[in-house]
Design a protein around this motif. Structure first.
Motif, PDB file in Angstrom:
ATOM      1  N   MET A 155       1.694   7.785   4.496  1.00  0.00           N
ATOM      2  CA  MET A 155       1.577   8.436   5.195  1.00  0.00           C
ATOM      3  C   MET A 155       0.210   6.512   5.590  1.00  0.00           C
ATOM      4  O   MET A 155      -0.096   6.526   5.036  1.00  0.00           O
ATOM      5  CB  MET A 155       1.110   8.995   5.647  1.00  0.00           C
ATOM      6  N   THR A 156       0.490   6.577   7.313  1.00  0.00           N
ATOM      7  CA  THR A 156      -0.318   4.972   7.773  1.00  0.00           C
ATOM      8  C   THR A 156      -1.494   5.401   8.595  1.00  0.00           C
ATOM      9  O   THR A 156      -1.467   6.437   9.529  1.00  0.00           O
ATOM     10  CB  THR A 156       0.671   3.845   8.101  1.00  0.00           C
ATOM     11  N   LEU A 157      -3.030   5.265   7.599  1.00  0.00           N
ATOM     12  CA  LEU A 157      -3.647   5.474   9.294  1.00  0.00           C
ATOM     13  C   LEU A 157      -4.079   4.344   9.331  1.00  0.00           C
ATOM     14  O   LEU A 157      -4.181   3.191   8.425  1.00  0.00           O
ATOM     15  CB  LEU A 157      -4.776   6.609   8.037  1.00  0.00           C
ATOM     16  N   LYS A 177      -7.106  -5.564   8.484  1.00  0.00           N
ATOM     17  CA  LYS A 177      -6.821  -5.455   6.449  1.00  0.00           C
ATOM     18  C   LYS A 177      -5.886  -4.041   6.287  1.00  0.00           C
ATOM     19  O   LYS A 177      -6.223  -3.037   6.865  1.00  0.00           O
ATOM     20  CB  LYS A 177      -7.965  -5.045   6.209  1.00  0.00           C
ATOM     21  N   THR A 178      -5.270  -4.152   5.304  1.00  0.00           N
ATOM     22  CA  THR A 178      -4.716  -2.934   4.700  1.00  0.00           C
ATOM     23  C   THR A 178      -5.209  -1.973   2.859  1.00  0.00           C
ATOM     24  O   THR A 178      -5.587  -3.540   2.620  1.00  0.00           O
ATOM     25  CB  THR A 178      -3.032  -3.009   4.451  1.00  0.00           C
ATOM     26  N   ILE A 179      -6.311  -0.599   3.152  1.00  0.00           N
ATOM     27  CA  ILE A 179      -6.577  -1.116   2.086  1.00  0.00           C
ATOM     28  C   ILE A 179      -5.892  -0.007   1.932  1.00  0.00           C
ATOM     29  O   ILE A 179      -5.052   1.336   2.523  1.00  0.00           O
ATOM     30  CB  ILE A 179      -7.915  -0.523   1.541  1.00  0.00           C
ATOM     31  N   GLY A 230      -4.441  13.370  -5.335  1.00  0.00           N
ATOM     32  CA  GLY A 230      -3.122  13.051  -5.288  1.00  0.00           C
ATOM     33  C   GLY A 230      -2.228  12.284  -4.051  1.00  0.00           C
ATOM     34  O   GLY A 230      -1.216  12.339  -4.867  1.00  0.00           O
ATOM     35  N   ILE A 231      -2.508  11.998  -2.923  1.00  0.00           N
ATOM     36  CA  ILE A 231      -1.907  10.879  -2.032  1.00  0.00           C
ATOM     37  C   ILE A 231      -2.021  10.496  -1.954  1.00  0.00           C
ATOM     38  O   ILE A 231      -3.273  10.155  -1.496  1.00  0.00           O
ATOM     39  CB  ILE A 231      -1.371  12.793  -1.143  1.00  0.00           C
ATOM     40  N   GLU A 232      -0.843   8.754  -2.184  1.00  0.00           N
ATOM     41  CA  GLU A 232      -2.037   7.585  -2.146  1.00  0.00           C
ATOM     42  C   GLU A 232      -1.842   7.147  -0.173  1.00  0.00           C
ATOM     43  O   GLU A 232      -0.743   7.499   0.295  1.00  0.00           O
ATOM     44  CB  GLU A 232      -1.353   6.913  -2.514  1.00  0.00           C
ATOM     45  N   LYS A 289     -14.979   9.683   3.126  1.00  0.00           N
ATOM     46  CA  LYS A 289     -15.261  11.043   4.136  1.00  0.00           C
ATOM     47  C   LYS A 289     -13.942  10.903   5.011  1.00  0.00           C
ATOM     48  O   LYS A 289     -13.668  12.110   5.968  1.00  0.00           O
ATOM     49  CB  LYS A 289     -16.581  10.836   4.058  1.00  0.00           C
ATOM     50  N   LEU A 290     -14.010   9.983   5.980  1.00  0.00           N
ATOM     51  CA  LEU A 290     -14.058   9.541   7.211  1.00  0.00           C
ATOM     52  C   LEU A 290     -12.222   9.870   6.781  1.00  0.00           C
ATOM     53  O   LEU A 290     -11.404  11.001   7.925  1.00  0.00           O
ATOM     54  CB  LEU A 290     -13.711   7.807   8.387  1.00  0.00           C
ATOM     55  N   VAL A 291     -11.012   8.675   5.747  1.00  0.00           N
ATOM     56  CA  VAL A 291     -10.154   9.070   5.479  1.00  0.00           C
ATOM     57  C   VAL A 291      -9.643  11.094   5.347  1.00  0.00           C
ATOM     58  O   VAL A 291      -8.892  11.174   5.701  1.00  0.00           O
ATOM     59  CB  VAL A 291      -9.940   9.170   4.181  1.00  0.00           C
ATOM     60  N   GLN A 292     -10.537  11.853   3.913  1.00  0.00           N
ATOM     61  CA  GLN A 292     -10.163  12.415   3.582  1.00  0.00           C
ATOM     62  C   GLN A 292     -10.214  13.613   5.655  1.00  0.00           C
ATOM     63  O   GLN A 292     -10.109  14.712   5.313  1.00  0.00           O
ATOM     64  CB  GLN A 292     -11.594  13.688   3.100  1.00  0.00           C
ATOM     65  N   SER A 293     -10.902  13.942   6.439  1.00  0.00           N
ATOM     66  CA  SER A 293     -11.524  14.613   7.165  1.00  0.00           C
ATOM     67  C   SER A 293     -10.257  14.015   8.284  1.00  0.00           C
ATOM     68  O   SER A 293      -9.435  14.900   9.017  1.00  0.00           O
ATOM     69  CB  SER A 293     -12.504  13.787   8.257  1.00  0.00           C
TER      70      SER A 293
END
Length: 160
Positions: free
Chosen positions: A1-3, A34-36, A42-44, A147-151
């Protein structure tokens, strides 16, 4: 999944500086993505970060790039009351264009503080955002970003 995540805020709020600290870079160019990769449970996740830099008279155009984004790092300068007031406009525009998770960041400490902590926390709560003050961006930006990505991931999982 891309965020997709963007940094938004008034001119000279420190958006690009914070993006550089997040990406461990000294030459992150504005308006370039930029992509990181971020690992959550466990999911990238592929995360595209865009620093939306505009001159002051084009600030409203920043939020046009917010259409469909997953997350927003909304930055203001604690030493500049107007940059904080502009956050209302940014939040309104962001909410019209996306269902993004928003993190409000109080930045810059070189000058006299014009925005107090309670005021910033109240604003964040009113807009269902988390609030962080950055004093040590080298360490804090990575934590805030995680924290933002987790939310975002939790929000997307709840919808599915």
């Amino acid at each position: 999944m891309t965020l997709r995540i963007v940094t938004v805020g008034s001119r000279k709020s420190g958006k690009t500086y914070l993006a550089n600290k997040l990406l461990n870079s000294d030459n992150f160019q504005t308006d370039i993505m930029k992509t990181i990769y971020q690992n959550v449970n466990g999911i990238e996740y592929k995360t595209i970060i865009q620093d939306l830099h505009r001159t002051e008279r084009f600030e409203a155009l920043q939020t046009n790039h917010c259409r469909g984004v997953d997350g927003v790092l909304l930055v203001f300068n604690v030493s500049d009351k107007q940059s904080f007031k502009n956050c209302s406009m940014f939040v309104q525009d962001i909410k019209e264009k996306s269902n993004a998770e928003i993190i409000l960041i109080g930045n810059k400490w070189e000058e006299k503080r014009e925005v107090n902590l309670d005021e910033a926390v109240e604003f964040a709560q009113l807009h269902n955002a988390n609030y962080y003050e950055v004093e040590k961006p080298e360490t804090q930006m990575k934590e805030i970003f995680e924290k933002l990505v987790q939310s975002i991931v939790q929000k997307k999982s709840a919808v599915e």
